[in-house]
Design a protein around this motif. Structure first.
Motif, PDB file in Angstrom:
ATOM      1  N   ALA A  89      68.575  16.452  49.660  1.00 56.48           N
ATOM      2  CA  ALA A  89      68.076  16.493  51.030  1.00 56.48           C
ATOM      3  C   ALA A  89      67.192  17.717  51.298  1.00 56.48           C
ATOM      4  CB  ALA A  89      69.250  16.487  52.013  1.00 56.48           C
ATOM      5  N   VAL A  90      67.241  18.724  50.455  1.00 54.07           N
ATOM      6  CA  VAL A  90      66.470  19.957  50.684  1.00 54.07           C
ATOM      7  C   VAL A  90      64.959  19.694  50.711  1.00 54.07           C
ATOM      8  CG1 VAL A  90      65.874  22.192  49.655  1.00 54.07           C
ATOM      9  CG2 VAL A  90      68.262  21.520  49.905  1.00 54.07           C
ATOM     10  N   PRO A  91      64.370  18.948  49.764  1.00 44.95           N
ATOM     11  CA  PRO A  91      62.917  18.734  49.846  1.00 44.95           C
ATOM     12  C   PRO A  91      62.489  17.963  51.093  1.00 44.95           C
ATOM     13  CG  PRO A  91      63.733  18.144  47.671  1.00 44.95           C
ATOM     14  CD  PRO A  91      64.919  18.412  48.525  1.00 44.95           C
ATOM     15  N   ILE A  92      63.280  17.001  51.510  1.00 49.11           N
ATOM     16  CA  ILE A  92      62.950  16.238  52.717  1.00 49.11           C
ATOM     17  C   ILE A  92      63.008  17.147  53.940  1.00 49.11           C
ATOM     18  CG2 ILE A  92      63.709  14.346  54.203  1.00 49.11           C
ATOM     19  CD1 ILE A  92      64.635  12.946  51.625  1.00 49.11           C
ATOM     20  N   THR A  93      64.012  17.995  53.989  1.00 52.12           N
ATOM     21  CA  THR A  93      64.140  18.930  55.106  1.00 52.12           C
ATOM     22  C   THR A  93      62.960  19.901  55.127  1.00 52.12           C
ATOM     23  OG1 THR A  93      66.538  18.780  54.903  1.00 52.12           O
ATOM     24  CG2 THR A  93      65.670  20.619  56.178  1.00 52.12           C
ATOM     25  N   ALA A  94      62.570  20.396  53.957  1.00 56.72           N
ATOM     26  CA  ALA A  94      61.428  21.317  53.892  1.00 56.72           C
ATOM     27  C   ALA A  94      60.148  20.626  54.351  1.00 56.72           C
ATOM     28  CB  ALA A  94      61.264  21.844  52.469  1.00 56.72           C
ATOM     29  N   LEU A  95      59.973  19.376  53.983  1.00 57.36           N
ATOM     30  CA  LEU A  95      58.803  18.621  54.416  1.00 57.36           C
ATOM     31  C   LEU A  95      58.783  18.462  55.929  1.00 57.36           C
ATOM     32  CD1 LEU A  95      56.317  16.883  53.665  1.00 57.36           C
ATOM     33  CD2 LEU A  95      57.863  14.938  53.579  1.00 57.36           C
ATOM     34  N   LEU A  96      59.910  18.102  56.511  1.00 60.74           N
ATOM     35  CA  LEU A  96      59.972  17.928  57.959  1.00 60.74           C
ATOM     36  C   LEU A  96      59.713  19.235  58.699  1.00 60.74           C
ATOM     37  CD1 LEU A  96      62.985  15.467  58.277  1.00 60.74           C
ATOM     38  CD2 LEU A  96      60.556  14.972  58.597  1.00 60.74           C
ATOM     39  N   VAL A  97      60.275  20.336  58.211  1.00 61.80           N
ATOM     40  CA  VAL A  97      60.046  21.642  58.841  1.00 61.80           C
ATOM     41  C   VAL A  97      58.563  22.011  58.751  1.00 61.80           C
ATOM     42  CG1 VAL A  97      60.507  24.120  58.611  1.00 61.80           C
ATOM     43  CG2 VAL A  97      62.392  22.495  58.550  1.00 61.80           C
ATOM     44  N   GLY A  98      57.952  21.745  57.593  1.00 57.56           N
ATOM     45  CA  GLY A  98      56.527  22.030  57.436  1.00 57.56           C
ATOM     46  C   GLY A  98      55.671  21.220  58.393  1.00 57.56           C
ATOM     47  N   LEU A  99      56.008  19.944  58.567  1.00 58.24           N
ATOM     48  CA  LEU A  99      55.250  19.108  59.499  1.00 58.24           C
ATOM     49  C   LEU A  99      55.390  19.592  60.940  1.00 58.24           C
ATOM     50  CD1 LEU A  99      55.907  15.563  58.027  1.00 58.24           C
ATOM     51  CD2 LEU A  99      53.772  16.847  57.997  1.00 58.24           C
ATOM     52  N   VAL A 100      56.578  20.014  61.330  1.00 56.61           N
ATOM     53  CA  VAL A 100      56.785  20.532  62.685  1.00 56.61           C
ATOM     54  C   VAL A 100      55.986  21.814  62.889  1.00 56.61           C
ATOM     55  CG1 VAL A 100      58.520  21.560  64.215  1.00 56.61           C
ATOM     56  CG2 VAL A 100      59.019  19.422  63.034  1.00 56.61           C
ATOM     57  N   VAL A 101      55.985  22.698  61.894  1.00 56.64           N
ATOM     58  CA  VAL A 101      55.236  23.954  62.004  1.00 56.64           C
ATOM     59  C   VAL A 101      53.743  23.672  62.126  1.00 56.64           C
ATOM     60  CG1 VAL A 101      54.564  26.032  60.716  1.00 56.64           C
ATOM     61  CG2 VAL A 101      56.962  25.386  60.875  1.00 56.64           C
ATOM     62  N   ILE A 102      53.236  22.736  61.335  1.00 56.65           N
ATOM     63  CA  ILE A 102      51.817  22.383  61.415  1.00 56.65           C
ATOM     64  C   ILE A 102      51.485  21.796  62.777  1.00 56.65           C
ATOM     65  CG2 ILE A 102      50.086  20.764  60.517  1.00 56.65           C
ATOM     66  CD1 ILE A 102      51.357  21.198  57.748  1.00 56.65           C
ATOM     67  N   ASN A 103      52.354  20.936  63.302  1.00 48.60           N
ATOM     68  CA  ASN A 103      52.121  20.328  64.612  1.00 48.60           C
ATOM     69  C   ASN A 103      52.083  21.382  65.712  1.00 48.60           C
ATOM     70  OD1 ASN A 103      51.768  18.325  66.548  1.00 48.60           O
ATOM     71  ND2 ASN A 103      53.954  17.997  66.771  1.00 48.60           N
ATOM     72  N   VAL A 104      53.024  22.295  65.698  1.00 48.18           N
ATOM     73  CA  VAL A 104      53.063  23.354  66.716  1.00 48.18           C
ATOM     74  C   VAL A 104      51.821  24.235  66.597  1.00 48.18           C
ATOM     75  CG1 VAL A 104      54.301  25.452  67.411  1.00 48.18           C
ATOM     76  CG2 VAL A 104      55.564  23.340  66.970  1.00 48.18           C
ATOM     77  N   SER A 105      51.438  24.567  65.373  1.00 44.13           N
ATOM     78  CA  SER A 105      50.258  25.402  65.155  1.00 44.13           C
ATOM     79  C   SER A 105      48.995  24.725  65.671  1.00 44.13           C
ATOM     80  CB  SER A 105      50.131  25.704  63.662  1.00 44.13           C
ATOM     81  OG  SER A 105      48.895  26.253  63.364  1.00 44.13           O
ATOM     82  N   GLN A 106      48.842  23.440  65.378  1.00 44.09           N
ATOM     83  CA  GLN A 106      47.664  22.710  65.843  1.00 44.09           C
ATOM     84  C   GLN A 106      47.634  22.604  67.364  1.00 44.09           C
ATOM     85  OE1 GLN A 106      44.999  21.608  64.109  1.00 44.09           O
ATOM     86  NE2 GLN A 106      45.873  22.655  62.355  1.00 44.09           N
TER      87      GLN A 106
END
Length: 148
Positions: A89-106
């Motif tokens: 589950a760690v890679p999936i969690t890292a992917l989701l966190v990365g997507l949220v960070v990118i969304n907030v940044s944009q």
């Protein structure tokens, strides 16, 4: 533990073919001149040196296991553990966190760009209605060129 399996039928067929080709090539070398047979021997030694060596399999890979009328992926007879599920589950969690960070940044970047445009419009000498005027482009051209 040594996990060696019996050779695959395709591997056995490839080995037989290789032996037949080797025997056929060896039969024709008796009639060749010495220098050519030595070059062939050297090429054979080089080919054997570069030959792929198949390493024995030490760890079983995930397997497809029968489960009633369906097939499921499993780990080759080992019981599933909570640790393996957590690590998966760690890679999936890292992917989701990365997507949220990118969304907030944009979102923040878009808001700051809109705020800059609004601030430029409000602090400019021209009223906002001037930007909609058809002659505004001509005004910009003439004000950019100080000779007029």
């Amino acid at each position: 533990m040594n996990y060696q399996s019996s050779p695959h039928p395709a591997e056995i067929a490839a080995e037989r073919f290789a032996r037949r080709v080797t025997a056929r090539l060896s039969d024709g070398t008796a009639e060749l001149p010495y220098d050519i047979s030595e070059r062939l021997r050297a090429a054979r030694v080089q080919a054997l040196a570069k030959r792929k060596v198949v390493a024995p399999v030490r760890q079983t890979a995930p397997a497809v296991l029968a489960s009633g009328n369906s097939a499921v992926l499993g780990w080759g007879g080992e019981g599933g553990s909570w640790w393996r599920a957590l690590v998966s589950a760690v890679p999936i969690t890292a992917l989701l966190v990365g997507l949220v960070v990118i969304n907030v940044s944009q979102d923040e970047k878009g808001v700051s760009e809109v705020a800059e445009v609004d601030a430029a419009l409000l602090t400019d000498d021209l009223p906002p209605s001037a930007y909609a005027d058809p002659g505004f482009l001509q005004f910009l051209k003439t004000s950019a060129n100080p000779t007029h």
